[in-house]
Design an enzyme around this catalytic site. Structure first.
Site, PDB file in Angstrom:
ATOM      1  N   GLY A  14       0.777  -1.050  -0.014  1.00  0.00           N
ATOM      2  CA  GLY A  14       0.049  -0.031  -0.139  1.00  0.00           C
ATOM      3  C   GLY A  14       0.961   1.232   0.004  1.00  0.00           C
ATOM      4  N   ARG A  77      -1.640  -6.296  -4.224  1.00  0.00           N
ATOM      5  CA  ARG A  77      -2.024  -7.853  -4.631  1.00  0.00           C
ATOM      6  C   ARG A  77      -0.954  -8.376  -5.399  1.00  0.00           C
ATOM      7  NH1 ARG A  77      -4.870  -6.000  -1.806  1.00  0.00           N
ATOM      8  NH2 ARG A  77      -6.889  -5.302  -1.833  1.00  0.00           N
ATOM      9  N   ASP A 118       6.507  -5.149   5.161  1.00  0.00           N
ATOM     10  CA  ASP A 118       7.124  -6.529   5.410  1.00  0.00           C
ATOM     11  C   ASP A 118       6.904  -7.639   4.620  1.00  0.00           C
ATOM     12  OD1 ASP A 118       4.568  -6.403   6.334  1.00  0.00           O
ATOM     13  OD2 ASP A 118       4.727  -6.763   8.359  1.00  0.00           O
ATOM     14  N   THR A 140       5.844   2.001   5.812  1.00  0.00           N
ATOM     15  CA  THR A 140       4.380   1.867   6.157  1.00  0.00           C
ATOM     16  C   THR A 140       3.647   2.526   7.310  1.00  0.00           C
ATOM     17  OG1 THR A 140       2.676   0.334   7.304  1.00  0.00           O
ATOM     18  CG2 THR A 140       5.100   0.003   7.625  1.00  0.00           C
ATOM     19  N   ASP A 142       1.980   2.105   9.416  1.00  0.00           N
ATOM     20  CA  ASP A 142       1.648   1.410  10.419  1.00  0.00           C
ATOM     21  C   ASP A 142       3.096   1.225  11.501  1.00  0.00           C
ATOM     22  OD1 ASP A 142      -0.451   0.743   9.349  1.00  0.00           O
ATOM     23  OD2 ASP A 142       0.217  -1.268   8.654  1.00  0.00           O
ATOM     24  N   ASP A 144       5.600  -0.858  11.691  1.00  0.00           N
ATOM     25  CA  ASP A 144       5.610  -2.132  12.436  1.00  0.00           C
ATOM     26  C   ASP A 144       6.612  -2.933  11.601  1.00  0.00           C
ATOM     27  OD1 ASP A 144       4.352  -2.378  10.065  1.00  0.00           O
ATOM     28  OD2 ASP A 144       2.823  -3.850  10.980  1.00  0.00           O
ATOM     29  N   ARG A 186      -2.854  -2.595  11.495  1.00  0.00           N
ATOM     30  CA  ARG A 186      -2.911  -3.890  11.513  1.00  0.00           C
ATOM     31  C   ARG A 186      -2.786  -4.448  13.043  1.00  0.00           C
ATOM     32  NH1 ARG A 186       0.892  -6.260   7.143  1.00  0.00           N
ATOM     33  NH2 ARG A 186       2.438  -5.656   8.416  1.00  0.00           N
TER      34      ARG A 186
HETATM   35  O1  F6P Z   1      -0.328  -1.514   6.127  1.00  0.00           O
HETATM   36  C1  F6P Z   1      -1.028  -0.340   5.769  1.00  0.00           C
HETATM   37  C2  F6P Z   1      -2.391  -0.227   6.079  1.00  0.00           C
HETATM   38  O2  F6P Z   1      -2.800   1.097   6.028  1.00  0.00           O
HETATM   39  C3  F6P Z   1      -2.899  -0.901   7.173  1.00  0.00           C
HETATM   40  O3  F6P Z   1      -2.904  -0.115   8.318  1.00  0.00           O
HETATM   41  C4  F6P Z   1      -4.314  -1.297   6.901  1.00  0.00           C
HETATM   42  O4  F6P Z   1      -4.762  -2.339   7.608  1.00  0.00           O
HETATM   43  C5  F6P Z   1      -4.185  -1.840   5.467  1.00  0.00           C
HETATM   44  O5  F6P Z   1      -2.774  -1.125   4.983  1.00  0.00           O
HETATM   45  C6  F6P Z   1      -5.276  -1.317   4.358  1.00  0.00           C
HETATM   46  O6  F6P Z   1      -4.939  -2.025   3.196  1.00  0.00           O
HETATM   47  P1  F6P Z   1      -5.535  -1.898   1.855  1.00  0.00           P
HETATM   48  O7  F6P Z   1      -4.963  -0.939   0.973  1.00  0.00           O
HETATM   49  O8  F6P Z   1      -5.671  -3.193   1.511  1.00  0.00           O
HETATM   50  O9  F6P Z   1      -7.220  -1.333   2.380  1.00  0.00           O
END
Ligand code: F6P
Length: 376
Positions: A14, A77, A118, A140, A142, A144, A186
């Site tokens: 993402g 993806r 990751d 990220t 996050d 993490d 997450r």
């Molecule tokens: O890892 C970054 C993040 O924004 C998370 O905090 C969240 O759960 C996820 O990506 C959402 O991803 P998507 O783009 O698949 O909605």
């Protein structure tokens, strides 16, 4: 590895604010300091399979530093080891790693800079094992990724989430409501902890501390008894009650392929049954990933990008650039690198000894556990 003449770059997973700062830093230092050329692949690893790429020049990266998103496009993806290539009319996922390696060879790419979380680092580590020269740059919101103390994008997300909590305060107070905001992250509570403390949330629920609904209820009722007829709850999307599980949809086989969301609405429904006060919830969602990066994320992205090129110039590969100390702390920021494999060993959670947890408790914040719910 022979002398580098050309590198590739891609943004996996993402998006996160600061990606363009990294792309710009890698491109400028590769061209200006090393005399290399740079190929940018579109939409993460997908562009390596489908052949969508462009040469990045000084002109291509001009003006992108303050822009959110990524000029290269992103995809969370695409795993080249298991990719369904719809442009080739395939119906089942197949291992395309050999195609990716051939693409790099055909284009004369000597090494690849991969910006991602990751999941992207796991893929990069597999490619490295097949002989590709890789440098990873952790990304990220996050925060993490294991092996680094901070990722770019986190600071911007915390700013956005803090602003949201500030705004919820005024409306919650006017309507005497309990307002819940569900934040991303997450399985890690970094965004929720930092934004919760910065925004003055009364209750902060993170995945690292499973919460007791009784403690949450008691905190709200105690506030009302003491004259505060509103409460702000910051809840991480991966938080869970002590006697329940996280709420997510499974979107793939890997541990990082879970789509979180729903704990805020769940909490609203549960608290609504228990309280006289009105309870409402909002999900901040992808707003946390969008918009202009903060100056801190632009600077961090620029540092990580230039350091990645320095590593390659020194002949170091199959490593991830990292920050060894939290730049939000007092200490200076030290750059370092770790083997790519370190980032694949599961997410980096908030340690229970983190000083911000201690400070939150000192501010009378309820963290959902028994220690946070003591009545005074
Ligand atoms: O890892 C970054 C993040 O924004 C998370 O905090 C969240 O759960 C996820 O990506 C959402 O991803 P998507 O783009 O698949 O909605």
């Amino acid at each position: 590895m022979g002398k580098i003449q050309r590198i590739g770059i891609l943004t996996g997973g993402g998006d996160a604010p600061g990606l363009n700062a990294v792309i710009r830093a890698v491109t400028k230092s590769a061209i200006l300091e090393q005399g290399w050329s740079v190929i940018g692949f579109r939409n993460g690893f997908e562009g390596c399979i489908t052949g969508e790429f462009e040469e990045l020049t000084l002109r291509s990266v001009r003006g992108i530093l303050p822009r959110g998103g990524t000029i290269l496009g992103a995809s969370n993806r695409c795993n080249p080891f298991s990719f369904q290539n719809t442009s080739a009319g395939e119906t089942a996922p197949r291992d395309h790693s050999a195609d990716v390696i051939k693409r790099f060879d055909d284009l004369g790419i000597d090494a690849i800079v991969v910006i991602g979380g990751d999941g992207t680092m796991s893929i990069s580590n597999e490619l490295a094992r097949k002989g590709v020269q890789v440098i990873g740059i952790p990304k990220t919101i996050d925060n993490d990724v294991r092996g680094t103390k901070v990722t770019f994008g986190f600071d911007t997300a915390v700013n956005t989430a803090t602003e949201a909590i500030d705004k919820l305060h005024t409306t919650a107070e006017s309507h005497h409501r309990v307002m819940i905001v569900e934040l991303m992250g997450r399985t890690a509570g970094w965004i929720t902890l930092y934004a919760g403390v910065s925004g003055g949330a009364d209750i902060i629920l993170i995945p690292e501390i499973p919460f007791d609904l009784n403690a949450v209820q008691e905190k709200i009722e105690r506030r009302a008894r003491l004259g505060s007829h509103f409460t702000i709850i910051a809840v991480a999307e991966g938080a869970r009650p002590v006697d329940g599980t996280q709420i997510y949809q499974k979107i793939g086989e890997e541990w990082y392929q879970k789509r979180y969301g729903g704990i805020g609405a769940w909490l609203e429904a549960e608290l609504d049954k228990r309280l006289d006060q009105e309870v409402r919830s909002v999900v901040l969602g992808h707003l946390q990933r969008g918009g202009e990066p903060t100056p801190r994320d632009r600077a961090l992205g620029t540092m990580l990008g230039t350091f990645a090129v320095d590593l390659l110039a020194n002949g170091d590969t199959n490593r991830m650039v990292a920050i060894s100390r939290d730049p939000m702390g007092q200490s200076s920021t030290d750059m370092m690198s770790v083997p790519l494999v370190v980032a694949t060993r599961g997410p980096r959670h908030v340690p229970l000894t983190h000083p911000l947890l201690r400070s939150a408790r000192a501010m009378d914040v309820c963290l959902g556990d028994v220690a946070g719910s003591t009545d005074d």
